[in-house]
Design an enzyme around this catalytic site. Structure first.
Site, PDB file in Angstrom:
ATOM      1  N   ASP A 149      -0.835  -7.150  -5.614  1.00 43.29           N
ATOM      2  CA  ASP A 149      -2.212  -7.516  -5.280  1.00 43.29           C
ATOM      3  C   ASP A 149      -2.171  -8.264  -3.786  1.00 43.29           C
ATOM      4  OD1 ASP A 149      -4.635  -8.274  -4.519  1.00 43.29           O
ATOM      5  OD2 ASP A 149      -5.256  -8.883  -6.576  1.00 43.29           O
ATOM      6  N   GLY A 170       0.890  -1.283   0.228  1.00 37.22           N
ATOM      7  CA  GLY A 170      -0.030  -0.061  -0.076  1.00 37.22           C
ATOM      8  C   GLY A 170       1.093   1.189  -0.166  1.00 37.22           C
ATOM      9  N   ASP A 184       2.349  -1.794  -4.633  1.00 37.44           N
ATOM     10  CA  ASP A 184       1.017  -1.256  -4.414  1.00 37.44           C
ATOM     11  C   ASP A 184       0.022  -2.042  -5.655  1.00 37.44           C
ATOM     12  OD1 ASP A 184      -0.108   1.454  -3.058  1.00 37.44           O
ATOM     13  OD2 ASP A 184      -1.423   0.726  -4.643  1.00 37.44           O
ATOM     14  N   LYS A 204      -9.570  -5.225  11.504  1.00 36.01           N
ATOM     15  CA  LYS A 204      -8.456  -4.562  12.224  1.00 36.01           C
ATOM     16  C   LYS A 204      -8.378  -5.153  13.771  1.00 36.01           C
ATOM     17  CE  LYS A 204      -6.083  -1.988   9.105  1.00 36.01           C
ATOM     18  NZ  LYS A 204      -5.088  -2.186   9.037  1.00 36.01           N
ATOM     19  N   GLY A 219      -0.389   4.939  -0.660  1.00 42.14           N
ATOM     20  CA  GLY A 219      -1.345   5.461  -0.171  1.00 42.14           C
ATOM     21  C   GLY A 219      -0.724   6.640   0.735  1.00 42.14           C
ATOM     22  N   GLN A 220      -1.772   7.436   1.656  1.00 41.72           N
ATOM     23  CA  GLN A 220      -1.537   8.319   2.364  1.00 41.72           C
ATOM     24  C   GLN A 220      -0.421   8.301   3.255  1.00 41.72           C
ATOM     25  OE1 GLN A 220      -4.437   9.154   5.596  1.00 41.72           O
ATOM     26  NE2 GLN A 220      -3.952  11.451   5.417  1.00 41.72           N
ATOM     27  N   TYR A 274     -14.292  -2.715   8.562  1.00 45.06           N
ATOM     28  CA  TYR A 274     -12.858  -2.115   8.724  1.00 45.06           C
ATOM     29  C   TYR A 274     -12.545  -2.586  10.231  1.00 45.06           C
ATOM     30  CZ  TYR A 274      -9.525   1.549   9.168  1.00 45.06           C
ATOM     31  OH  TYR A 274      -8.233   2.334   9.264  1.00 45.06           O
TER      32      TYR A 274
END
Ligand code: SER
Length: 317
Positions: free
Chosen positions: A51, A10, A36, A145, A13-14, A141
């Protein structure tokens, strides 16, 4: 420990983008392998398409690059996750369990797993949320987590895998924009304030949520990952926060710099998610175990966000 050869999932991402910069500055460009699902249009070093559900490709990358550390950031966030709960579970949890097993098999030195305030639920104390309390998350989510936290703890206890984790609050940043989260308003508001002078908030004015600014996220994450294992007393995930804000208080703070800024409110499905989370967090264990001490409060964050977005926009125009 060996010199870290880090793989990030990832990475576009941010948090991934900023963590990549920080780790490449520390250990050198070639020591950080970014992965990613989507290509990085502007890679700053080694990059591989991955993936996260393709565990064979992950295994191959770990072997080829002789990876010793993993930051597993790929995930779907709270709001997007509700659109496809099954897919969210596969990405956020099934893939993680495979990575935990792979990390043991491939003798990974250290693994980072981001958890979230999304693990809190309606029964969790809303103020000064303790490290351990009743956690009954209402989103897939949060469920994925929280389950991930527990499996990480299990792998540390049973297989001595060095898994470390933080429950990130809403993360505010100007670099890569978050998407699919419930706390995204705290980033969107800045860009809309500068571009249009107004913003329509999808949360009600007084919805209070814990937040943290990106430079503190990166410092805190590296502090935890570099701490000696005996300082890491929490094997599930650390509570962590810097400040709390509401859409209305953030708007007031932005108005100090942009007096004509206007905010309006049209709550949507994210209101219920935000209300199931908590307002302030007791992060004293992160402070005492490995020295968490955020530098930014809301006022200094707002000033820094606005000046950096302005710089960014001047560079583009
Ligand atoms: N930023 C996340 C979200 O809003 C919370 O961890 O989903």
């Amino acid at each position: 420990m060996r010199n870290p050869l880090t793989l990030i999932t990832g990475a576009n991402g941010q948090i991934g983008k900023e963590l990549t910069k920080a780790l490449r500055n520390l250990h050198g460009t070639e020591s950080v392998i970014c992965t990613d699902l989507k290509p990085d249009p502007d890679p700053s070093g080694p990059f591989e398409l991955l993936d996260i559900t393709d565990i064979n490709k992950m295994k191959q990358l770990i072997g080829d690059y002789k990876v010793t550390q993993i930051y597993h950031l790929a995930a779907l966030l709270s709001s997007k996750g509700e659109q496809n709960p099954q897919l969210t579970w596969s990405i956020n949890f099934d893939a993680y369990l495979k990575i935990l097993n792979l990390a043991v098999e491939m003798e990974i030195d250290r693994l980072f797993f981001p958890s979230t305030i999304g693990i809190y639920g309606p029964t969790t104390p809303k103020v000064n949320t303790p490290q351990n309390a009743s956690f009954l998350p209402s989103t897939v989510y949060g469920i994925s987590k929280l389950t991930g936290e527990m499996w990480g703890q299990y792998f540390r206890n049973r297989y001595k895998l060095d898994v470390r984790s933080i429950r990130y609050p809403g993360v505010i940043s100007y670099g890569t924009i978050p998407s699919g989260g419930t706390t995204d308003f705290a980033v969107e508001m800045f860009f809309e304030a500068l571009a249009k002078g107004k913003y329509i908030s999808y949360l009600l004015p007084d919805t209070r949520l814990p937040m943290v600014y990106m430079p503190d996220v990166i410092n805190g994450t590296l502090q935890l990952m570099n701490a000696p294992i005996e300082k890491v007393s929490i094997a599930s995930a650390y509570n962590l926060a810097a400040f709390s804000l509401t859409p209305a208080s953030l708007a007031e703070s932005i108005k100090v710099h942009i007096p004509e800024f206007e905010i309006n409110y049209q709550p949507d499905h994210r209101q219920a998610i935000a209300e199931s989370w908590t307002e302030t967090i007791d992060d004293s264990l992160a402070r005492s175990d490995w020295g968490w001490a955020p530098e930014y409060d809301m006022t200094s964050m707002v000033q820094d966000m606005l000046s950096n977005i302005r710089i960014q926009q001047n560079q583009v125009s």
